[in-house]
Design an enzyme around this catalytic site. Sequence first.
Site, PDB file in Angstrom:
ATOM      1  N   THR A  67       0.823  -1.209   0.000  1.00 20.12           N
ATOM      2  CA  THR A  67       0.000   0.000   0.000  1.00 20.12           C
ATOM      3  C   THR A  67       0.861   1.264   0.000  1.00 20.12           C
ATOM      4  OG1 THR A  67      -1.546  -1.227   1.358  1.00 20.12           O
ATOM      5  CG2 THR A  67      -1.901   1.152   1.221  1.00 20.12           C
ATOM      6  N   HIS A  68       0.470   2.208  -0.784  1.00 16.07           N
ATOM      7  CA  HIS A  68       1.107   3.523  -0.798  1.00 16.07           C
ATOM      8  C   HIS A  68       0.271   4.479   0.043  1.00 16.07           C
ATOM      9  CE1 HIS A  68       2.905   7.228  -2.268  1.00 16.07           C
ATOM     10  NE2 HIS A  68       1.674   7.687  -2.447  1.00 16.07           N
ATOM     11  N   PRO A  69       0.810   5.266   0.921  1.00 13.71           N
ATOM     12  CA  PRO A  69       2.213   5.356   1.300  1.00 13.71           C
ATOM     13  C   PRO A  69       2.448   4.746   2.691  1.00 13.71           C
ATOM     14  CG  PRO A  69       1.111   7.413   1.830  1.00 13.71           C
ATOM     15  CD  PRO A  69       0.039   6.396   1.497  1.00 13.71           C
ATOM     16  N   GLU A  72       5.854  -0.175   1.982  1.00 12.25           N
ATOM     17  CA  GLU A  72       6.058   0.135   0.562  1.00 12.25           C
ATOM     18  C   GLU A  72       7.543   0.373   0.276  1.00 12.25           C
ATOM     19  OE1 GLU A  72       4.421   3.508  -2.621  1.00 12.25           O
ATOM     20  OE2 GLU A  72       4.918   4.025  -0.552  1.00 12.25           O
TER      21      GLU A  72
END
Length: 367
Positions: A347-349, A353
């Site tokens: 998943t960003h952020p 990551e």
Amino acid sequence: MHLDRYRASGAELIMGQARFTAPRTVEVELADGGIRRIRGDRVFLNLGTHATVPDLPGLAAARPMTHVELLDLDRLPGHLIVVGGGYVGLELAQAMRRFGARLTVIEQGPQLAGGEDADVAAAVLDLFRDEGIDVLLRTRLVGAEGTSGQEVRALTDGPGDAGIVTGTDLFVAVGRTPNTEGIGLELAGIELTGSGYVKVDEHLATTAERVWAMGECAGSPQFTHVAFDDFRVVRDNLHGGTRSTAGRLVPSCMFLDPELARIGCSETEASRRGIGYRLLTLPMAAVLRTRTLSEPRGFLKMLVAADSDQILGFTAFGAEASELMAAVQVAMMAGLPYTALRAGIFTHPTAAEGLTFLLSGTPTTAQ
Ligand SMILES: Cc1cc2nc3c(=O)[nH]c(=O)nc-3n(C[C@H](O)[C@H](O)[C@H](O)COP(=O)(O)OP(=O)(O)OC[C@H]3O[C@@H](n4cnc5c(N)ncnc54)[C@H](O)[C@@H]3O)c2cc1C
């Protein structure tokens, strides 16, 4: 919380100091008076350790603090002298500095965080110096004068100037001593190692029949999560299991701000054991999460086997390092190659990551 869980378990909790008088037999000096004698069919030792205060001229008379007194302090020291640059000394030094105390850390070794690689230790040193903490390396405490809490002088031997550090308070964090002395273990046939820990095999059985030892007194790595796993090893084996403490993957985290987390092999350890490795590194500033937190200090590094894609070790120094490490830990537990982690979509952020960026680099072969 723990008391409630104890009560719910049905186990009896007796507060007092226990001492062996015979095999599997203890005499307890009860906290609220009196003596009670108990004989067990099986005995489990979970004695722990206590802070070591070295026998140096004037030190005991200076009444230095250990972590126990420091954590109970209801005032801010003017100038706190911390002896010892390991977990306890560093975590509490930084905390006291942030409360506003002047701080000097004295460490006899060539670096802070002695168990870590030199580049990691250098990054911790930079952090401390940036926070205005004086750090004296290769400096050994040889004695003390005065009284901690008023005015105290740490007498040192090292490359520094006068060899005397003057402060208001002295905190000794130079290691731990097992709580195994003077409690009659010899009367119960329980042998100790040369350094005073209870001698155990890889199933945590002691030299005495039907007696086990767990946690720090058994010489296990000094973490709560390891003491808990020791308990699971013994419990599971009592129920027919064959669990062992050998080859356990033990994560650790030094709770500085930012955190310093490691799992598996460091470069130092790989070199010492002659293990070939390749290296992947990334500044924390390249982990986008650290930008959102405005905490870009630190770096990540992963050791990968020289001749396969096996993950050997991982160090994270930076924001959310311990949580990030857990992701790598799961991959190591599952025996995943680092390329499998690289292929993952994180998943960003998030901090995790950062693994995508770290592992997209080309591993360099260590010299
Ligand atoms: C300042 C500090 C911070 C720490 N922070 C962390 C951390 O963030 N994460 C982490 O994983 N670990 C941390 N640790 C380490 C962690 O506390 C220990 O590894 C863990 O508590 C070990 O558990 P244990 O059961 O072996 O011993 P302990 O928790 O020390 O328990 C042993 C108990 O046995 C009692 N006892 C000893 N002898 C007798 C006797 N003869 N009769 C009756 N009772 C006796 C002792 O009084 C004690 O209560 C920290 C340690 C310190 C000092």
